[in-house]
Design an enzyme around this catalytic site. Structure first.
Site, PDB file in Angstrom:
ATOM      1  N   HIS A 160       0.821  -1.219   0.000  1.00 35.40           N
ATOM      2  CA  HIS A 160       0.000   0.000   0.000  1.00 35.40           C
ATOM      3  C   HIS A 160       0.851   1.263   0.000  1.00 35.40           C
ATOM      4  CE1 HIS A 160      -3.374  -2.714   1.731  1.00 35.40           C
ATOM      5  NE2 HIS A 160      -3.383  -2.703   0.413  1.00 35.40           N
ATOM      6  N   HIS A 188      -7.854  -8.143  -7.652  1.00 37.46           N
ATOM      7  CA  HIS A 188      -8.161  -8.946  -6.454  1.00 37.46           C
ATOM      8  C   HIS A 188      -8.418  -7.948  -5.323  1.00 37.46           C
ATOM      9  CE1 HIS A 188      -5.914 -11.677  -9.034  1.00 37.46           C
ATOM     10  NE2 HIS A 188      -6.291 -12.702  -8.301  1.00 37.46           N
ATOM     11  N   SER A 190      -6.707  -1.813  -0.590  1.00 37.99           N
ATOM     12  CA  SER A 190      -6.273  -1.092  -1.792  1.00 37.99           C
ATOM     13  C   SER A 190      -7.404  -0.281  -2.462  1.00 37.99           C
ATOM     14  CB  SER A 190      -5.624  -2.056  -2.789  1.00 37.99           C
ATOM     15  OG  SER A 190      -6.412  -3.211  -2.976  1.00 37.99           O
ATOM     16  N   GLU A 200     -13.616  -8.869  -7.655  1.00 38.37           N
ATOM     17  CA  GLU A 200     -13.415  -9.736  -6.485  1.00 38.37           C
ATOM     18  C   GLU A 200     -14.244 -10.989  -6.727  1.00 38.37           C
ATOM     19  OE1 GLU A 200     -11.598  -9.990  -3.507  1.00 38.37           O
ATOM     20  OE2 GLU A 200     -12.769 -11.818  -3.368  1.00 38.37           O
ATOM     21  N   ASP A 227     -13.744 -13.053 -11.825  1.00 42.34           N
ATOM     22  CA  ASP A 227     -12.350 -13.493 -11.756  1.00 42.34           C
ATOM     23  C   ASP A 227     -11.464 -12.336 -12.262  1.00 42.34           C
ATOM     24  OD1 ASP A 227     -10.609 -16.456 -12.445  1.00 42.34           O
ATOM     25  OD2 ASP A 227      -9.861 -14.476 -12.961  1.00 42.34           O
ATOM     26  N   GLY A 228     -10.479 -11.993 -11.474  1.00 42.94           N
ATOM     27  CA  GLY A 228      -9.631 -10.853 -11.820  1.00 42.94           C
ATOM     28  C   GLY A 228      -8.931 -11.018 -13.165  1.00 42.94           C
ATOM     29  N   ASP A 261      -3.100  -8.471  -7.164  1.00 50.31           N
ATOM     30  CA  ASP A 261      -2.744  -8.783  -5.783  1.00 50.31           C
ATOM     31  C   ASP A 261      -3.377 -10.109  -5.384  1.00 50.31           C
ATOM     32  OD1 ASP A 261      -1.890  -8.576  -3.175  1.00 50.31           O
ATOM     33  OD2 ASP A 261      -3.513  -7.234  -2.569  1.00 50.31           O
TER      34      ASP A 261
HETATM   35  C1  LIG Z   1      -4.614 -10.370  -0.999  1.00 50.36           C
HETATM   36  S1  LIG Z   1      -6.339 -10.189  -1.035  1.00 50.36           S
HETATM   37  C2  LIG Z   1      -6.597  -8.616  -1.735  1.00 50.36           C
HETATM   38  C3  LIG Z   1      -6.243  -7.465  -0.898  1.00 50.36           C
HETATM   39  C4  LIG Z   1      -6.483  -6.131  -1.531  1.00 50.36           C
HETATM   40  N1  LIG Z   1      -5.922  -6.038  -2.882  1.00 50.36           N
HETATM   41  C5  LIG Z   1      -5.879  -5.044  -0.683  1.00 50.36           C
HETATM   42  O1  LIG Z   1      -4.711  -4.703  -0.892  1.00 50.36           O
HETATM   43  O2  LIG Z   1      -6.582  -4.518   0.184  1.00 50.36           O
HETATM   44  C6  LIG Z   1      -6.781 -11.216  -2.385  1.00 50.36           C
HETATM   45  C7  LIG Z   1      -8.276 -11.201  -2.719  1.00 50.36           C
HETATM   46  O3  LIG Z   1      -8.443 -11.849  -3.975  1.00 50.36           O
HETATM   47  C8  LIG Z   1      -9.643 -12.589  -3.962  1.00 50.36           C
HETATM   48  N2  LIG Z   1      -9.497 -13.561  -5.057  1.00 50.36           N
HETATM   49  C9  LIG Z   1      -8.909 -14.773  -5.068  1.00 50.36           C
HETATM   50  N3  LIG Z   1      -8.860 -15.267  -6.328  1.00 50.36           N
HETATM   51  C10 LIG Z   1      -9.413 -14.326  -7.133  1.00 50.36           C
HETATM   52  C11 LIG Z   1      -9.619 -14.223  -8.527  1.00 50.36           C
HETATM   53  N4  LIG Z   1      -9.271 -15.213  -9.364  1.00 50.36           N
HETATM   54  N5  LIG Z   1     -10.193 -13.107  -9.011  1.00 50.36           N
HETATM   55  C12 LIG Z   1     -10.565 -12.100  -8.191  1.00 50.36           C
HETATM   56  N6  LIG Z   1     -10.398 -12.141  -6.854  1.00 50.36           N
HETATM   57  C13 LIG Z   1      -9.827 -13.241  -6.328  1.00 50.36           C
HETATM   58  C14 LIG Z   1      -9.721 -13.135  -2.568  1.00 50.36           C
HETATM   59  O4  LIG Z   1     -11.062 -13.447  -2.236  1.00 50.36           O
HETATM   60  C15 LIG Z   1      -9.155 -11.965  -1.742  1.00 50.36           C
HETATM   61  O5  LIG Z   1     -10.176 -11.113  -1.318  1.00 50.36           O
END
Ligand SMILES: C[S@@+](CC[C@H](N)C(=O)[O-])C[C@H]1O[C@@H](n2cnc3c(N)ncnc32)[C@H](O)[C@@H]1O
Length: 280
Positions: free
Chosen positions: A19, A42, A100, A118, A143-144, A164
Site C-alpha cells: 500500500h 483482487h 487497496s 473480487e 475473476d480478476g 494482488d
Molecule cells: C490479498 S487479497 C486482496 C487485498 C487487496 N488487494 C488489498 O490490498 O486490500 C486477495 C483477494 O483476492 C480474492 N481472489 C482470489 N482469487 C481471485 C480471482 N481469481 N479473481 C478475483 N479475486 C480473487 C480473494 O477473495 C481476496 O479477497
C-alpha cells in the site's frame, strides 16, 4: 477454493509494503492532467476492522501498520499512506485499515475511474456495500484475470493495474505470468503492479525467468524481507514487479523501502532491494 480471507492478514508488513508503494504510484499518476483508470483485480473487502475475531487470531497487523502507527519520524514519502490509514480512524486508536480500493479512492481525482473485481461472493458483497452510490467506482463479482480481458485497455489509455493475488492455488505464478502477457498484448503502455510472496526461492526464480521470457520490457523488481524464514505459516518477505513504472520510481522507492525495512524487520534480518528485472 477461495479459502483465503484477507481479514486474517490485513495491515501486516506485506500490506504496508504494497500500500505504501500503491500510494506513490497513484500520486505519480495524478501528477499529469489526463484522467486515468485504476483496475484492482483482487480487490478484497476494501476496509478491515482489527477488532474482528479473524484479525485478532494472529494479530498480524501489530507487526505491520502497528509498528508505524505511533511513530513521529515517518518520512515525507510515506506520510500520505499513513494519512490514508489515519483517515479511517478517529482519535489515536488504530482499529480500521483501508484496503487497496479505499486507498485508491482517496488518491484518485474526480476525473479518474476505479474498477474493482473480487471473486469471493461474501467479500464482493462487503465491497459493493462500501462503494454503494459511488459512481466513480465499479465493483464486479468476477475473476480478476477475466477482468483484465474485459476492462483493458481502458478508455483513458492511462492507468494502473494492481494484481494482488491471494496465492491460494497451485501454479498461481504461472497464471499471473500468462495473464500479464495477455494484458500487455492488449495494452502495452499501462502500469502493472504485481504483488507476490517470497516463498521458495526456486518458485521465485522460475517466475522471474518466465516473466523475462514474455519479452515485456521495463520491469522493476522491488522486494522487502523482514525475517530469515517465515514463522508459524507467515511469509518472510514479499515483492512487487512493476511494469512501466513512473519515471525514476526506483529512486523514490529505494529510500522508502529501506526505511520500511528498518521499521519492520525482525532483529535486523532480511533487507530491501529495488532492481531492474528487465530494463527498457
Ligand atoms: C490479498 S487479497 C486482496 C487485498 C487487496 N488487494 C488489498 O490490498 O486490500 C486477495 C483477494 O483476492 C480474492 N481472489 C482470489 N482469487 C481471485 C480471482 N481469481 N479473481 C478475483 N479475486 C480473487 C480473494 O477473495 C481476496 O479477497
Amino acid at each position: 477454493m477461495l479459502a483465503y480471507r484477507h481479514l486474517f492478514h490485513a495491515g501486516n508488513f506485506a500490506d504496508v509494503f504494497k500500500h505504501a508503494l500503491l500510494v506513490r504510484l497513484l500520486i505519480a499518476l495524478g501528477n499529469k492532467d489526463k484522467p486515468y483508470c485504476y483496475l484492482d483485480t483482487h480487490a478484497g473487502i476494501g476496509r478491515y476492522d482489527f477488532t474482528h475475531a479473524w484479525a485478532q487470531k494472529a494479530r498480524e497487523y501489530e507487526n505491520g501498520i502497528g509498528r508505524l502507527w505511533e511513530r513521529k519520524d515517518i518520512p515525507p514519502a510515506l506520510a500520505p499512506y499513513l494519512d490514508a490509514v489515519k483517515a479511517e480512524n478517529t482519535g489515536r486508536r488504530l482499529r480500521f485499515y483501508p484496503g487497496s480500493p479505499l486507498i485508491a479512492k482517496r488518491f484518485v481525482r474526480p476525473v479518474d475511474r476505479i474498477v474493482l473485481t473480487e471473486l469471493n461472493k461474501s467479500d464482493f458483497a462487503d465491497l459493493k456495500d462500501l462503494f454503494a452510490h459511488d459512481r466513480q467506482v465499479a465493483v464486479h463479482l468476477l475473476d480478476g484475470y477475466q477482468g483484465l480481458k474485459a476492462f483493458l485497455p481502458p478508455r483513458e489509455r492511462r492507468g494502473l493495474v494492481l494484481i494482488d493475488s491471494s496465492f491460494d492455488r497451485a501454479k498461481e505464478f504461472a497464471r499471473i505470468t500468462e495473464a500479464l502477457a495477455e494484458a500487455h498484448a492488449r495494452w502495452a503502455t499501462g502500469t502493472y503492479a504485481i504483488w507476490y510472496p517470497l516463498m521458495e526461492p526456486g518458485a521465485i526464480r522460475n517466475f522471474e525467468r518466465d516473466v523475462e521470457n514474455t519479452g515485456i520490457r521495463k520491469i522493476l523488481k522491488l522486494e522487502l524481507q523482514i525475517q530469515e524464514r517465515g514463522l508459524n505459516g507467515t511469509i518472510p518477505g514479499c515483492g512487487m514487479l512493476l511494469v512501466n513504472p513512473p519515471w525514476r520510481f526506483e529512486d523514490e522507492a529505494r529510500p522508502l523501502l529501506r526505511w520500511l525495512w528498518s521499521a519492520l524487520s525482525v532483529k535486523g534480518a532480511g533487507g530491501a532491494s529495488v532492481n531492474w528485472l528487465v530494463r527498457e
